[in-house]
Design an enzyme around this catalytic site. Structure first.
Site, mmCIF file in Angstrom:
data_model
loop_
_atom_site.group_PDB
_atom_site.id
_atom_site.type_symbol
_atom_site.label_atom_id
_atom_site.label_comp_id
_atom_site.label_asym_id
_atom_site.label_seq_id
_atom_site.Cartn_x
_atom_site.Cartn_y
_atom_site.Cartn_z
ATOM 1 N N HIS A 118 35.719 37.232 28.323
ATOM 2 C CA HIS A 118 34.617 36.308 28.608
ATOM 3 C C HIS A 118 33.250 36.805 28.137
ATOM 4 O O HIS A 118 32.277 36.043 28.163
ATOM 5 C CB HIS A 118 34.587 35.956 30.107
ATOM 6 C CG HIS A 118 34.267 34.530 30.385
ATOM 7 N ND1 HIS A 118 34.519 33.920 31.595
ATOM 8 C CD2 HIS A 118 33.688 33.564 29.594
ATOM 9 C CE1 HIS A 118 34.103 32.652 31.533
ATOM 10 N NE2 HIS A 118 33.601 32.417 30.345
ATOM 11 N N ASP A 141 35.769 29.611 36.908
ATOM 12 C CA ASP A 141 36.119 31.033 36.933
ATOM 13 C C ASP A 141 36.396 31.482 38.369
ATOM 14 O O ASP A 141 35.828 30.934 39.317
ATOM 15 C CB ASP A 141 34.912 31.831 36.382
ATOM 16 C CG ASP A 141 35.284 33.156 35.728
ATOM 17 O OD1 ASP A 141 36.178 33.839 36.250
ATOM 18 O OD2 ASP A 141 34.659 33.497 34.708
ATOM 19 N N HIS A 143 35.461 34.451 38.953
ATOM 20 C CA HIS A 143 34.365 35.432 38.998
ATOM 21 C C HIS A 143 33.046 34.789 38.586
ATOM 22 O O HIS A 143 33.054 33.795 37.848
ATOM 23 C CB HIS A 143 34.674 36.582 38.035
ATOM 24 C CG HIS A 143 36.035 37.170 38.207
ATOM 25 N ND1 HIS A 143 37.120 36.780 37.444
ATOM 26 C CD2 HIS A 143 36.502 38.104 39.083
ATOM 27 C CE1 HIS A 143 38.196 37.449 37.828
ATOM 28 N NE2 HIS A 143 37.863 38.259 38.822
ATOM 29 N N ASP A 145 30.600 36.467 36.802
ATOM 30 C CA ASP A 145 30.222 36.989 35.479
ATOM 31 C C ASP A 145 28.714 37.011 35.267
ATOM 32 O O ASP A 145 28.216 36.730 34.172
ATOM 33 C CB ASP A 145 30.914 36.182 34.357
ATOM 34 C CG ASP A 145 32.436 36.371 34.375
ATOM 35 O OD1 ASP A 145 32.930 37.259 35.102
ATOM 36 O OD2 ASP A 145 33.127 35.623 33.658
ATOM 37 N N HIS A 158 32.495 41.701 30.192
ATOM 38 C CA HIS A 158 32.974 40.337 30.487
ATOM 39 C C HIS A 158 32.543 39.900 31.889
ATOM 40 O O HIS A 158 32.630 38.709 32.204
ATOM 41 C CB HIS A 158 34.497 40.203 30.297
ATOM 42 C CG HIS A 158 35.346 40.798 31.376
ATOM 43 N ND1 HIS A 158 36.647 40.393 31.608
ATOM 44 C CD2 HIS A 158 35.101 41.783 32.281
ATOM 45 C CE1 HIS A 158 37.161 41.089 32.611
ATOM 46 N NE2 HIS A 158 36.253 41.943 33.026
ATOM 47 N N ASP A 249 37.398 30.093 32.186
ATOM 48 C CA ASP A 249 38.146 31.348 32.270
ATOM 49 C C ASP A 249 39.485 31.007 32.924
ATOM 50 O O ASP A 249 39.519 30.471 34.040
ATOM 51 C CB ASP A 249 37.342 32.331 33.133
ATOM 52 C CG ASP A 249 37.974 33.709 33.243
ATOM 53 O OD1 ASP A 249 39.210 33.814 33.166
ATOM 54 O OD2 ASP A 249 37.215 34.679 33.446
ATOM 55 N N ASP A 251 41.493 32.595 34.460
ATOM 56 C CA ASP A 251 41.747 33.182 35.783
ATOM 57 C C ASP A 251 41.172 32.353 36.924
ATOM 58 O O ASP A 251 41.355 32.681 38.101
ATOM 59 C CB ASP A 251 41.323 34.654 35.852
ATOM 60 C CG ASP A 251 39.812 34.888 35.876
ATOM 61 O OD1 ASP A 251 39.052 34.019 36.347
ATOM 62 O OD2 ASP A 251 39.395 35.984 35.434
ATOM 63 N N GLU A 294 40.215 34.627 28.239
ATOM 64 C CA GLU A 294 40.941 35.544 29.126
ATOM 65 C C GLU A 294 42.446 35.299 29.206
ATOM 66 O O GLU A 294 43.102 35.781 30.129
ATOM 67 C CB GLU A 294 40.312 35.594 30.537
ATOM 68 C CG GLU A 294 38.856 36.075 30.567
ATOM 69 C CD GLU A 294 38.652 37.598 30.449
ATOM 70 O OE1 GLU A 294 39.665 38.335 30.440
ATOM 71 O OE2 GLU A 294 37.479 38.026 30.345
HETATM 72 N N1 ARG Z 1 35.574 37.411 32.904
HETATM 73 C C1 ARG Z 1 36.153 38.081 33.890
HETATM 74 N N2 ARG Z 1 37.444 38.006 34.072
HETATM 75 N N3 ARG Z 1 35.361 38.821 34.657
HETATM 76 C C2 ARG Z 1 35.784 39.690 35.710
HETATM 77 C C3 ARG Z 1 34.637 40.479 36.260
HETATM 78 C C4 ARG Z 1 35.046 41.351 37.404
HETATM 79 C C5 ARG Z 1 33.903 42.121 38.067
HETATM 80 N N4 ARG Z 1 32.988 41.233 38.741
HETATM 81 C C6 ARG Z 1 33.149 42.956 37.042
HETATM 82 O O1 ARG Z 1 31.986 42.721 36.810
HETATM 83 O O2 ARG Z 1 33.712 43.868 36.477
HETATM 84 MN MN MN Z 2 35.092 35.024 33.435
HETATM 85 MN MN MN Z 3 37.314 35.524 35.652
#
Ligand code: ARG
Ligand code: MN
Ligand code: MN
Length: 325
Positions: A118, A141, A143, A145, A158, A249, A251, A294
């Protein structure tokens, strides 16, 4: 056809009429996180037949050249910048993505970017906003990000793209120097999230401080996906007239639906909830850019891979209107 049907169709095609072409940028890039394999996401989606599927829906497809470039542009030496890993590599790759996405948007094509992790959204959004400065962003998402170089625990970029795009990074640091080509291009009130369930404490503070609207899985449970998407669109695009960039994303989906991804989190969107979001966005007629990121074909057994690639392709097709009647 009634007058209001005709009006509705004219409205819907306001952006999509220009986008009879889907401009695809494949980004085989994994430098924003530590797990190999996510760089094979684009080729697996293409191998699954995504281009033929999109053409079969009546669109022209225009694929950016030079997808191997991303693999070869890794600098020989890329020591950590503060906590950030591969910062120079991520910056160079995202800059190239931004040029490709910008070119697609400038031609009036709908810019579809296949990731890759990402972190590449730094490029997709820098590119799309250069052509559509007033666009709004749907970020789907698990998350947020939105870590800054100071708040990130992992140092994985990411988890950081939005802090650069919104201009939230601590100014005048080595990190901002590496990414000096990214100008703040998204306002906090032009961004909305759906699907969040794993947000770092520093990120929660940023969301509160900047009043960024987010619909977590708790909100999806409480209101249902139909109402959540309506509220999300009302927040950033009240009269459904602004261009939309959706960064999806995979996920965001529950790991039972999309298992082959690097940072899975339980309790995600169902198959239908994910597709509903895409359908509702297609229905606005405002989509000008989409990222699907992702997908990591290296994680899990062959069936997990097939399932995740298939669902990624199907989310893309639904965002282009496949399931609308
Ligand atoms: N694009 C993603 N899957 N991001 C996951 C980030 C997980 C966590 N918040 C980090 O900053 O490391
Ligand atoms: Mn993401
Ligand atoms: Mn994510």
């Amino acid at each position: 056809m009634t007058v209001s049907d005709a009006q509705l169709m004219a409205e819907r095609s306001k952006f999509l009429k220009n986008a009879q072409t889907i401009g695809i940028t494949c980004v085989p890039f994994s430098g924003g996180q530590p797990k190999g394999g996510v760089d094979d996401g684009p080729v697996e989606m293409i191998r699954f037949g995504l281009v033929d599927q999109i053409e079969g829906m009546g669109y022209q497809v225009d694929i950016s050249e030079g997808m191997d470039k991303y693999r070869t542009m890794q600098p020989a030496s890329d020591p950590a910048v503060g906590k950030l890993k591969n910062a120079r590599y991520v910056s160079m790759a995202a800059r190239r993505v931004s040029e490709q996405v910008r070119a697609h948007c400038a031609k009036g094509s709908l810019a579809l970017t296949l990731g890759g992790d990402h972190s590449i959204a730094m490029g997709t959004l820098a590119g799309s906003t250069a052509v559509y400065p007033d666009l709004c962003v749907l970020w789907i998402d698990a998350h947020a990000d939105i870590n800054t170089p100071a708040t990130t625990d992992s140092g994985n970029l990411h988890g950081c793209p939005l802090s650069f795009l919104l201009g939230l990074c601590e100014p005048d640091t080595p990190a901002t120097q590496v990414f000096d080509w990214i100008k703040p291009c998204i306002r906090a009130d032009s961004l909305v999230y759906i699907g969040l369930r794993d947000v770092d404490s520093g990120e929660k503070a940023l969301l509160r401080k900047h009043g960024i609207k987010a619909f977590s899985m708790h909100d999806v449970d409480r209101h249902g996906i139909g109402r959540v998407v309506e509220m999300a669109l009302d927040h950033v695009n009240k009269d459904r007239s602004r261009p939309v960039h959706m960064s999806f994303d995979v996920d965001a989906l529950d790991p039972s639906v999309a298992p082959a991804t690097g940072t899975p989190v339980r309790g995600g969107l169902t198959f239908r909830e994910g597709h509903y979001i895409c359908e509702a966005v297609a229905e606005t007629g405002c989509l000008v850019a989409m990222d699907l990121v992702e997908v990591n074909p290296a994680l899990g057994d062959p069936e997990s891979l097939r399932q995740t690639v298939a669902v990624g392709c199907s989310l893309v097709r639904c965002s282009l209107g496949e399931t609308l009647l």
